[in-house]
Design a protein around this motif. Structure first.
Motif, mmCIF file in Angstrom:
data_model
loop_
_atom_site.group_PDB
_atom_site.id
_atom_site.type_symbol
_atom_site.label_atom_id
_atom_site.label_comp_id
_atom_site.label_asym_id
_atom_site.label_seq_id
_atom_site.Cartn_x
_atom_site.Cartn_y
_atom_site.Cartn_z
ATOM 1 N N PRO A 239 -24.772 -13.049 -53.782
ATOM 2 C CA PRO A 239 -25.561 -13.129 -55.029
ATOM 3 C C PRO A 239 -25.876 -11.771 -55.664
ATOM 4 C CG PRO A 239 -26.469 -14.615 -53.399
ATOM 5 C CD PRO A 239 -25.406 -13.819 -52.711
ATOM 6 N N ASP A 240 -25.882 -10.685 -54.896
ATOM 7 C CA ASP A 240 -26.193 -9.378 -55.489
ATOM 8 C C ASP A 240 -24.950 -8.681 -56.041
ATOM 9 O OD1 ASP A 240 -25.118 -9.024 -52.995
ATOM 10 O OD2 ASP A 240 -26.372 -7.321 -52.464
ATOM 11 N N SER A 241 -23.788 -9.327 -55.968
ATOM 12 C CA SER A 241 -22.537 -8.756 -56.465
ATOM 13 C C SER A 241 -22.439 -8.936 -57.981
ATOM 14 C CB SER A 241 -21.345 -9.432 -55.791
ATOM 15 O OG SER A 241 -20.145 -9.026 -56.395
ATOM 16 N N PRO A 242 -21.824 -7.964 -58.693
ATOM 17 C CA PRO A 242 -21.628 -8.165 -60.138
ATOM 18 C C PRO A 242 -20.615 -9.267 -60.456
ATOM 19 C CG PRO A 242 -20.676 -6.083 -59.425
ATOM 20 C CD PRO A 242 -21.424 -6.633 -58.259
ATOM 21 N N LEU A 243 -19.826 -9.691 -59.477
ATOM 22 C CA LEU A 243 -18.858 -10.772 -59.693
ATOM 23 C C LEU A 243 -19.456 -12.150 -59.445
ATOM 24 C CD1 LEU A 243 -15.746 -9.174 -57.956
ATOM 25 C CD2 LEU A 243 -16.211 -9.345 -60.394
ATOM 26 N N TYR A 244 -20.722 -12.206 -59.044
ATOM 27 C CA TYR A 244 -21.339 -13.483 -58.696
ATOM 28 C C TYR A 244 -21.497 -14.388 -59.920
ATOM 29 C CZ TYR A 244 -24.630 -16.872 -56.780
ATOM 30 O OH TYR A 244 -25.233 -18.030 -56.380
ATOM 31 N N GLU A 245 -21.979 -13.842 -61.022
ATOM 32 C CA GLU A 245 -22.219 -14.652 -62.227
ATOM 33 C C GLU A 245 -20.927 -15.235 -62.798
ATOM 34 O OE1 GLU A 245 -25.010 -15.796 -63.479
ATOM 35 O OE2 GLU A 245 -26.090 -14.837 -61.842
ATOM 36 N N PRO A 246 -19.835 -14.437 -62.941
ATOM 37 C CA PRO A 246 -18.598 -15.067 -63.444
ATOM 38 C C PRO A 246 -18.065 -16.168 -62.522
ATOM 39 C CG PRO A 246 -18.425 -12.694 -63.563
ATOM 40 C CD PRO A 246 -19.687 -13.004 -62.845
ATOM 41 N N VAL A 247 -18.147 -15.957 -61.206
ATOM 42 C CA VAL A 247 -17.662 -16.976 -60.270
ATOM 43 C C VAL A 247 -18.544 -18.222 -60.339
ATOM 44 C CG1 VAL A 247 -17.342 -17.488 -57.820
ATOM 45 C CG2 VAL A 247 -16.518 -15.337 -58.759
ATOM 46 N N LYS A 248 -19.848 -18.005 -60.503
ATOM 47 C CA LYS A 248 -20.770 -19.138 -60.601
ATOM 48 C C LYS A 248 -20.514 -19.953 -61.877
ATOM 49 C CE LYS A 248 -25.701 -20.147 -60.475
ATOM 50 N NZ LYS A 248 -27.049 -19.566 -60.499
ATOM 51 N N SER A 249 -20.083 -19.269 -62.937
ATOM 52 C CA SER A 249 -19.819 -19.977 -64.199
ATOM 53 C C SER A 249 -18.460 -20.668 -64.223
ATOM 54 C CB SER A 249 -19.921 -19.005 -65.373
ATOM 55 O OG SER A 249 -18.893 -18.044 -65.304
ATOM 56 N N GLY A 250 -17.652 -20.483 -63.167
ATOM 57 C CA GLY A 250 -16.402 -21.221 -63.081
ATOM 58 C C GLY A 250 -15.135 -20.379 -63.065
ATOM 59 N N VAL A 251 -15.234 -19.070 -63.174
ATOM 60 C CA VAL A 251 -14.048 -18.216 -63.145
ATOM 61 C C VAL A 251 -13.557 -18.109 -61.706
ATOM 62 C CG1 VAL A 251 -13.191 -15.893 -63.603
ATOM 63 C CG2 VAL A 251 -14.868 -16.914 -65.131
ATOM 64 N N VAL A 252 -12.258 -18.289 -61.504
ATOM 65 C CA VAL A 252 -11.673 -18.188 -60.168
ATOM 66 C C VAL A 252 -11.041 -16.811 -60.031
ATOM 67 C CG1 VAL A 252 -9.997 -19.153 -58.570
ATOM 68 C CG2 VAL A 252 -11.251 -20.662 -60.111
ATOM 69 N N ILE A 253 -11.470 -16.050 -59.030
ATOM 70 C CA ILE A 253 -10.960 -14.701 -58.795
ATOM 71 C C ILE A 253 -10.279 -14.679 -57.433
ATOM 72 C CG2 ILE A 253 -11.584 -12.268 -58.543
ATOM 73 C CD1 ILE A 253 -14.033 -12.830 -60.283
#
Length: 142
Positions: free
Chosen positions: A106-120
Protein backbone atom coordinates in the motif's frame (compact mmCIF):
# COMPACT_ATOMS: atom_id res chain seq x y z
CA UNK A 1 42.41 63.74 7.74
CA UNK A 2 41.39 67.21 6.65
CA UNK A 3 43.32 66.71 3.41
CA UNK A 4 41.39 63.52 2.65
CA UNK A 5 38.08 65.23 3.36
CA UNK A 6 39.05 68.02 0.98
CA UNK A 7 39.61 65.49 -1.85
CA UNK A 8 36.20 63.93 -1.50
CA UNK A 9 33.05 65.61 -2.66
CA UNK A 10 30.93 66.86 0.19
CA UNK A 11 27.65 65.08 -0.02
CA UNK A 12 25.59 62.76 2.11
CA UNK A 13 27.17 59.57 0.71
CA UNK A 14 30.72 60.63 1.51
CA UNK A 15 30.42 59.29 5.04
CA UNK A 16 29.69 55.79 3.72
CA UNK A 17 32.51 55.56 1.17
CA UNK A 18 35.62 53.59 2.09
CA UNK A 19 38.79 55.57 2.79
CA UNK A 20 41.05 56.35 -0.16
CA UNK A 21 43.75 53.73 -0.50
CA UNK A 22 46.91 54.08 -2.52
CA UNK A 23 47.93 50.41 -2.62
CA UNK A 24 48.57 50.43 -6.36
CA UNK A 25 46.88 48.76 -9.30
CA UNK A 26 44.59 45.76 -8.85
CA UNK A 27 46.02 42.46 -10.17
CA UNK A 28 43.95 40.05 -12.22
CA UNK A 29 44.37 36.35 -13.04
CA UNK A 30 47.37 35.61 -15.21
CA UNK A 31 45.77 32.56 -16.88
CA UNK A 32 42.47 32.03 -18.58
CA UNK A 33 39.89 29.76 -17.03
CA UNK A 34 40.53 26.13 -17.96
CA UNK A 35 38.05 23.89 -19.73
CA UNK A 36 37.40 20.17 -19.44
CA UNK A 37 39.29 17.83 -21.72
CA UNK A 38 37.47 16.82 -24.88
CA UNK A 39 38.95 13.35 -25.25
CA UNK A 40 37.00 11.70 -22.41
CA UNK A 41 33.87 10.91 -24.40
CA UNK A 42 33.25 7.19 -24.86
CA UNK A 43 36.31 6.35 -22.77
CA UNK A 44 34.76 6.59 -19.32
CA UNK A 45 34.34 3.24 -17.56
CA UNK A 46 30.84 1.78 -17.32
CA UNK A 47 28.86 1.40 -14.14
CA UNK A 48 28.75 -2.41 -14.30
CA UNK A 49 24.98 -2.67 -14.10
CA UNK A 50 22.92 -5.47 -15.58
CA UNK A 51 22.42 -9.21 -15.25
CA UNK A 52 25.34 -11.06 -13.69
CA UNK A 53 23.73 -14.54 -13.82
CA UNK A 54 21.45 -15.71 -16.62
CA UNK A 55 18.29 -17.79 -16.45
CA UNK A 56 19.13 -21.45 -15.79
CA UNK A 57 22.62 -20.90 -14.36
CA UNK A 58 23.71 -22.37 -11.01
CA UNK A 59 24.58 -19.89 -8.24
CA UNK A 60 25.91 -20.14 -4.71
CA UNK A 61 24.59 -18.32 -1.68
CA UNK A 62 25.47 -14.61 -1.64
CA UNK A 63 26.24 -14.25 -5.36
CA UNK A 64 25.10 -11.13 -7.21
CA UNK A 65 22.30 -11.78 -9.69
CA UNK A 66 21.53 -8.26 -10.94
CA UNK A 67 22.97 -4.79 -10.36
CA UNK A 68 20.39 -2.13 -11.15
CA UNK A 69 19.47 1.51 -10.69
CA UNK A 70 16.00 1.51 -9.15
CA UNK A 71 13.73 -1.53 -9.09
CA UNK A 72 13.74 -2.76 -12.65
CA UNK A 73 13.85 -6.43 -11.58
CA UNK A 74 12.15 -7.69 -8.42
CA UNK A 75 13.32 -10.30 -5.89
CA UNK A 76 11.43 -13.59 -5.82
CA UNK A 77 11.93 -16.82 -3.86
CA UNK A 78 15.32 -17.15 -2.10
CA UNK A 79 16.49 -13.75 -3.41
CA UNK A 80 17.15 -10.70 -1.28
CA UNK A 81 17.33 -7.02 -2.18
CA UNK A 82 20.45 -5.05 -1.18
CA UNK A 83 20.55 -1.40 -0.10
CA UNK A 84 21.51 -0.29 -3.62
CA UNK A 85 18.74 -2.46 -5.20
CA UNK A 86 21.18 -5.24 -6.04
CA UNK A 87 19.63 -8.73 -6.11
CA UNK A 88 21.56 -11.45 -4.20
CA UNK A 89 20.92 -15.18 -3.95
CA UNK A 90 20.16 -16.51 -0.48
CA UNK A 91 20.71 -20.21 -1.19
CA UNK A 92 22.55 -22.41 -3.63
CA UNK A 93 20.41 -23.30 -6.62
CA UNK A 94 19.28 -22.61 -10.14
CA UNK A 95 18.24 -19.14 -11.35
CA UNK A 96 14.71 -18.87 -12.76
CA UNK A 97 13.49 -15.57 -14.23
CA UNK A 98 9.71 -15.21 -14.42
CA UNK A 99 7.33 -12.51 -15.62
CA UNK A 100 4.63 -12.08 -12.98
CA UNK A 101 1.76 -9.76 -12.21
CA UNK A 102 2.83 -7.10 -9.70
CA UNK A 103 1.02 -6.87 -6.36
CA UNK A 104 2.57 -3.79 -4.67
CA UNK A 105 2.39 -2.83 -1.00
CA UNK A 106 0.00 0.00 0.00
CA UNK A 107 2.88 2.48 0.49
CA UNK A 108 4.14 1.91 -3.09
CA UNK A 109 3.48 4.55 -5.78
CA UNK A 110 2.23 1.71 -8.02
CA UNK A 111 -0.48 0.71 -5.54
CA UNK A 112 -3.15 3.17 -6.73
CA UNK A 113 -2.90 2.28 -10.46
CA UNK A 114 -3.01 -1.46 -9.67
CA UNK A 115 -5.96 -0.91 -7.33
CA UNK A 116 -7.82 0.95 -10.09
CA UNK A 117 -7.42 -2.01 -12.45
CA UNK A 118 -4.13 -1.51 -14.32
CA UNK A 119 -2.21 -4.77 -14.74
CA UNK A 120 1.57 -4.38 -14.43
CA UNK A 121 3.95 -7.23 -15.26
CA UNK A 122 7.53 -7.25 -13.91
CA UNK A 123 10.45 -9.67 -14.08
CA UNK A 124 11.18 -11.57 -10.88
CA UNK A 125 14.42 -13.41 -10.09
CA UNK A 126 13.89 -16.69 -8.21
CA UNK A 127 16.28 -19.36 -6.97
CA UNK A 128 15.18 -23.00 -7.02
CA UNK A 129 17.18 -24.47 -4.15
CA UNK A 130 19.07 -27.69 -4.82
CA UNK A 131 17.84 -30.56 -2.63
CA UNK A 132 20.30 -32.18 -0.24
CA UNK A 133 20.54 -35.84 -1.25
CA UNK A 134 21.59 -37.42 2.00
CA UNK A 135 24.96 -35.70 2.08
CA UNK A 136 24.93 -35.39 5.85
CA UNK A 137 24.91 -38.16 8.44
CA UNK A 138 24.73 -38.14 12.16
CA UNK A 139 27.93 -38.86 14.05
CA UNK A 140 26.39 -42.01 15.47
CA UNK A 141 25.80 -43.36 11.94
CA UNK A 142 29.45 -43.18 10.89
Amino acid sequence: MAALMALRPLNVLSHFLPPVCSAGPVRFASKKAGTTSRNKRKRTPGKGRGWKRQDGSFVHSGEVLVRQLGLRYYPGENVRLGLDNTLYSMTDGKVVVTCEKLAPFPDSPLYEPVKSGVVIYKKFFNILATPLHGKFRLVSQI
